[in-house]
Write a protein that holds these residues in place. Structure first.
Motif, PDB file in Angstrom:
ATOM      1  N   LEU A   1      -0.805   3.152  -6.313  1.00  8.65           N
ATOM      2  CA  LEU A   1       0.376   3.528  -7.093  1.00  8.65           C
ATOM      3  C   LEU A   1       0.255   4.984  -7.539  1.00  8.65           C
ATOM      4  O   LEU A   1      -0.824   5.426  -7.950  1.00  8.65           O
ATOM      5  CB  LEU A   1       0.529   2.624  -8.310  1.00  8.65           C
ATOM      6  CG  LEU A   1       1.093   1.226  -8.061  1.00  8.65           C
ATOM      7  CD1 LEU A   1       0.986   0.387  -9.329  1.00  8.65           C
ATOM      8  CD2 LEU A   1       2.535   1.291  -7.579  1.00  8.65           C
ATOM      9  N   PRO A   2       1.343   5.756  -7.455  1.00 10.02           N
ATOM     10  CA  PRO A   2       1.256   7.177  -7.808  1.00 10.02           C
ATOM     11  C   PRO A   2       0.877   7.386  -9.269  1.00 10.02           C
ATOM     12  O   PRO A   2       1.480   6.821 -10.168  1.00 10.02           O
ATOM     13  CB  PRO A   2       2.664   7.707  -7.508  1.00 10.02           C
ATOM     14  CG  PRO A   2       3.550   6.498  -7.447  1.00 10.02           C
ATOM     15  CD  PRO A   2       2.687   5.377  -6.982  1.00 10.02           C
ATOM     16  N   LYS A   3      -0.160   8.200  -9.457  1.00  8.70           N
ATOM     17  CA  LYS A   3      -0.620   8.550 -10.794  1.00  8.70           C
ATOM     18  C   LYS A   3      -0.727  10.073 -10.874  1.00  8.70           C
ATOM     19  O   LYS A   3      -0.409  10.784  -9.925  1.00  8.70           O
ATOM     20  CB  LYS A   3      -1.963   7.878 -11.080  1.00  8.70           C
ATOM     21  CG  LYS A   3      -1.882   6.344 -11.184  1.00  8.70           C
ATOM     22  CD  LYS A   3      -3.235   5.758 -11.510  1.00  8.70           C
ATOM     23  CE  LYS A   3      -3.143   4.260 -11.812  1.00  8.70           C
ATOM     24  NZ  LYS A   3      -2.645   3.491 -10.669  1.00  8.70           N
ATOM     25  N   SER A   4      -1.195  10.569 -11.979  1.00  4.27           N
ATOM     26  CA  SER A   4      -1.297  12.013 -12.163  1.00  4.27           C
ATOM     27  C   SER A   4      -2.441  12.594 -11.339  1.00  4.27           C
ATOM     28  O   SER A   4      -3.429  11.916 -11.043  1.00  4.27           O
ATOM     29  CB  SER A   4      -1.516  12.340 -13.636  1.00  4.27           C
ATOM     30  OG  SER A   4      -0.415  11.916 -14.416  1.00  4.27           O
TER      31      SER A   4
ATOM     32  N   ASP B   1       0.856  -1.190   0.000  1.00  4.14           N
ATOM     33  CA  ASP B   1       0.000   0.000   0.000  1.00  4.14           C
ATOM     34  C   ASP B   1       0.891   1.239   0.000  1.00  4.14           C
ATOM     35  O   ASP B   1       1.466   1.612   1.024  1.00  4.14           O
ATOM     36  CB  ASP B   1      -0.918  -0.005   1.219  1.00  4.14           C
ATOM     37  CG  ASP B   1      -2.001   1.062   1.144  1.00  4.14           C
ATOM     38  OD1 ASP B   1      -1.809   2.047   0.408  1.00  4.14           O
ATOM     39  OD2 ASP B   1      -3.036   0.921   1.828  1.00  4.14           O
ATOM     40  N   VAL B   2       1.008   1.868  -1.163  1.00  2.00           N
ATOM     41  CA  VAL B   2       1.911   3.014  -1.312  1.00  2.00           C
ATOM     42  C   VAL B   2       1.487   4.175  -0.418  1.00  2.00           C
ATOM     43  O   VAL B   2       2.319   4.919   0.105  1.00  2.00           O
ATOM     44  CB  VAL B   2       1.970   3.453  -2.789  1.00  2.00           C
ATOM     45  CG1 VAL B   2       2.838   4.685  -2.968  1.00  2.00           C
ATOM     46  CG2 VAL B   2       2.497   2.304  -3.660  1.00  2.00           C
ATOM     47  N   ALA B   3       0.178   4.326  -0.203  1.00  2.00           N
ATOM     48  CA  ALA B   3      -0.316   5.429   0.626  1.00  2.00           C
ATOM     49  C   ALA B   3       0.147   5.309   2.069  1.00  2.00           C
ATOM     50  O   ALA B   3       0.228   6.305   2.790  1.00  2.00           O
ATOM     51  CB  ALA B   3      -1.842   5.490   0.566  1.00  2.00           C
ATOM     52  N   HIS B   4       0.456   4.091   2.510  1.00  2.00           N
ATOM     53  CA  HIS B   4       0.898   3.870   3.891  1.00  2.00           C
ATOM     54  C   HIS B   4       2.413   3.903   4.042  1.00  2.00           C
ATOM     55  O   HIS B   4       2.921   3.854   5.170  1.00  2.00           O
ATOM     56  CB  HIS B   4       0.369   2.523   4.409  1.00  2.00           C
ATOM     57  CG  HIS B   4      -1.091   2.545   4.716  1.00  2.00           C
ATOM     58  ND1 HIS B   4      -1.808   1.402   5.041  1.00  2.00           N
ATOM     59  CD2 HIS B   4      -1.987   3.565   4.741  1.00  2.00           C
ATOM     60  CE1 HIS B   4      -3.064   1.727   5.249  1.00  2.00           C
ATOM     61  NE2 HIS B   4      -3.196   3.036   5.075  1.00  2.00           N
TER      62      HIS B   4
ATOM     63  N   TYR C   1       6.450   6.921  -2.014  1.00  2.93           N
ATOM     64  CA  TYR C   1       7.518   5.924  -1.926  1.00  2.93           C
ATOM     65  C   TYR C   1       6.942   4.562  -2.302  1.00  2.93           C
ATOM     66  O   TYR C   1       5.946   4.119  -1.731  1.00  2.93           O
ATOM     67  CB  TYR C   1       8.103   5.873  -0.510  1.00  2.93           C
ATOM     68  CG  TYR C   1       8.691   7.184  -0.059  1.00  2.93           C
ATOM     69  CD1 TYR C   1      10.017   7.514  -0.364  1.00  2.93           C
ATOM     70  CD2 TYR C   1       7.930   8.113   0.643  1.00  2.93           C
ATOM     71  CE1 TYR C   1      10.557   8.724   0.028  1.00  2.93           C
ATOM     72  CE2 TYR C   1       8.458   9.324   1.041  1.00  2.93           C
ATOM     73  CZ  TYR C   1       9.772   9.624   0.733  1.00  2.93           C
ATOM     74  OH  TYR C   1      10.302  10.834   1.120  1.00  2.93           O
ATOM     75  N   THR C   2       7.565   3.924  -3.280  1.00  3.51           N
ATOM     76  CA  THR C   2       7.094   2.638  -3.773  1.00  3.51           C
ATOM     77  C   THR C   2       8.154   1.572  -3.530  1.00  3.51           C
ATOM     78  O   THR C   2       9.264   1.662  -4.058  1.00  3.51           O
ATOM     79  CB  THR C   2       6.771   2.715  -5.278  1.00  3.51           C
ATOM     80  OG1 THR C   2       5.845   3.783  -5.516  1.00  3.51           O
ATOM     81  CG2 THR C   2       6.153   1.407  -5.764  1.00  3.51           C
ATOM     82  N   ALA C   3       7.818   0.591  -2.713  1.00  3.13           N
ATOM     83  CA  ALA C   3       8.733  -0.516  -2.425  1.00  3.13           C
ATOM     84  C   ALA C   3       8.651  -1.542  -3.552  1.00  3.13           C
ATOM     85  O   ALA C   3       7.556  -1.907  -3.988  1.00  3.13           O
ATOM     86  CB  ALA C   3       8.375  -1.159  -1.090  1.00  3.13           C
ATOM     87  N   ILE C   4       9.811  -2.001  -4.016  1.00  6.07           N
ATOM     88  CA  ILE C   4       9.847  -2.918  -5.160  1.00  6.07           C
ATOM     89  C   ILE C   4      10.743  -4.118  -4.839  1.00  6.07           C
ATOM     90  O   ILE C   4      11.971  -4.017  -4.875  1.00  6.07           O
ATOM     91  CB  ILE C   4      10.358  -2.209  -6.426  1.00  6.07           C
ATOM     92  CG1 ILE C   4       9.490  -0.979  -6.728  1.00  6.07           C
ATOM     93  CG2 ILE C   4      10.360  -3.175  -7.610  1.00  6.07           C
ATOM     94  CD1 ILE C   4       9.951  -0.188  -7.921  1.00  6.07           C
ATOM     95  N   PRO C   5      10.147  -5.265  -4.532  1.00  9.18           N
ATOM     96  CA  PRO C   5      10.902  -6.507  -4.400  1.00  9.18           C
ATOM     97  C   PRO C   5      10.800  -7.321  -5.695  1.00  9.18           C
ATOM     98  O   PRO C   5      10.285  -6.812  -6.706  1.00  9.18           O
ATOM     99  CB  PRO C   5      10.147  -7.226  -3.271  1.00  9.18           C
ATOM    100  CG  PRO C   5       8.711  -6.837  -3.524  1.00  9.18           C
ATOM    101  CD  PRO C   5       8.735  -5.431  -4.140  1.00  9.18           C
TER     102      PRO C   5
ATOM    103  N   ILE D   1      11.562   3.376  -4.209  1.00  7.19           N
ATOM    104  CA  ILE D   1      11.664   4.425  -5.215  1.00  7.19           C
ATOM    105  C   ILE D   1      10.853   5.640  -4.774  1.00  7.19           C
ATOM    106  O   ILE D   1       9.673   5.521  -4.431  1.00  7.19           O
ATOM    107  CB  ILE D   1      11.149   3.934  -6.583  1.00  7.19           C
ATOM    108  CG1 ILE D   1      11.930   2.692  -7.041  1.00  7.19           C
ATOM    109  CG2 ILE D   1      11.250   5.045  -7.625  1.00  7.19           C
ATOM    110  CD1 ILE D   1      13.392   2.927  -7.250  1.00  7.19           C
ATOM    111  N   GLU D   2      11.492   6.809  -4.775  1.00  8.65           N
ATOM    112  CA  GLU D   2      10.797   8.049  -4.444  1.00  8.65           C
ATOM    113  C   GLU D   2      10.274   8.705  -5.724  1.00  8.65           C
ATOM    114  O   GLU D   2      11.010   8.866  -6.693  1.00  8.65           O
ATOM    115  CB  GLU D   2      11.748   9.010  -3.720  1.00  8.65           C
ATOM    116  CG  GLU D   2      11.133  10.361  -3.394  1.00  8.65           C
ATOM    117  CD  GLU D   2      12.105  11.300  -2.719  1.00  8.65           C
ATOM    118  OE1 GLU D   2      12.318  12.418  -3.265  1.00  8.65           O
ATOM    119  OE2 GLU D   2      12.660  10.936  -1.662  1.00  8.65           O
ATOM    120  N   THR D   3       9.001   9.087  -5.704  1.00  4.73           N
ATOM    121  CA  THR D   3       8.373   9.743  -6.851  1.00  4.73           C
ATOM    122  C   THR D   3       7.800  11.083  -6.415  1.00  4.73           C
ATOM    123  O   THR D   3       7.047  11.150  -5.444  1.00  4.73           O
ATOM    124  CB  THR D   3       7.225   8.878  -7.421  1.00  4.73           C
ATOM    125  OG1 THR D   3       7.727   7.583  -7.753  1.00  4.73           O
ATOM    126  CG2 THR D   3       6.633   9.523  -8.668  1.00  4.73           C
TER     127      THR D   3
END
Length: 283
Positions: free
Chosen positions: A192-195, A9-12, A64-68, A50-52
């Motif tokens: 996920l971050p969008k516009s 959950d990217v929002a968290h 912030y998006t965690a990517i494993p 990853i910081e967006t």
């Protein structure tokens, strides 16, 4: 039969990097064969963050998006490996055998997510294992999940309807990071971050914030015709509004309305997130 997966959950996620540090603590310098050889101290990120940044000042968002590893059901690394060097376990976890994979550097480029790394010293491709050695020892979750202070990472059995991850999948809208890859990934995301399109509505005659103005966002097709998709927001006490989660490269018409004032009509396109600035309403 257990089938493991993860929801992020990217929002968290607050960008604390605890997941990244916990992964390093568990795997750097620690040989967990036959699951994985030791991870080097530098050059590999089995759990990356990853910081967006989105928007323009003063309306800016940071995500912030965690990517494993995605532990795909249709994993290209499995198909490309020789002698069964990469295999999918019965529980869905994809493992790179630290003996059989020796010398198979080409596997690094077989992953479209770029989450397989080359260990030059050991001559091995390496990646996240979902801490399979701990799960087999009785742990309920990988170290990254255990270390997350906000619950942004949820791990469990996808085939157990009573598991936390299954309940989350049933109640939330999730998506994979790159659906175009079509790999049946077992790591899914929320938020996920969008516009986004944002702005501030101001009353021209009083120069005050327009609290309670109605802003309607209408999607347009490539010819500028309405598609029928609409959203409506009401400005807050500062005159601000925001439409988030919008698809990229899409054209929109915005209509700003308030009793006693003329409508303002604008257009915007989500090449990136858009801050429309002050929108002044006239009598």
């Amino acid at each position: 039969m257990t089938r493991y997966g993860m929801v992020i959950d990217v929002a968290h996620c607050i960008g604390c990097y605890n997941c990244f540090i916990a992964c390093k603590d568990e795997h750097c310098g620690n040989d967990h064969s036959p699951y994985a050889a030791a991870q080097p101290l530098t050059g590999q990120t089995w759990m990356n963050v990853i910081e967006t940044q989105r928007g323009q000042y003063p309306k800016v968002k940071v995500d912030y998006t965690a990517i494993p590893c995605m532990h795909c059901d249709d994993a290209p690394c499995v198909a490309a490996s020789r002698d069964g060097a990469v295999y999918k376990r019965d529980d869905g976890i994809v493992i790179i055998d630290p003996v059989k994979a020796k010398g198979q550097k080409e596997l690094v480029n077989r992953c479209p997510y770029r989450v397989i790394f080359w260990n030059e010293e050991s001559q091995l491709p390496q990646k996240c294992t979902f801490c399979a050695h701990l799960l087999d020892a009785g742990w309920k979750e990988p170290r990254c999940v255990e270390a997350c202070p906000t619950g942004a990472l949820v791990f469990g059995d996808l085939d157990d309807p009573n598991s936390a991850i299954s309940k989350l999948l049933a109640s939330s809208q999730t998506e994979v990071l790159h659906p175009e890859f079509g790999l049946k990934e077992k790591v899914r995301y929320i938020g996920l971050p969008k516009s986004f399109i944002a702005g501030c509505v101001v009353l021209g005659d009083t120069d005050e914030c327009a609290k309670g103005a109605t802003v309607t966002l209408e999607e347009l097709d490539v010819d500028g015709n309405p598609t029928g998709a609409k959203q409506t927001k009401v400005t807050d006490g500062f005159g601000d509004f925001e439409f988030d989660g919008l698809p990229a490269n899409t054209k929109y018409k915005l209509t700003v309305s308030m009793a006693g004032y003329k409508d303002q009509v604008l257009e915007a396109r989500t090449f990136t997130s858009v801050n429309l600035g002050d929108i002044v309403l006239s009598k």
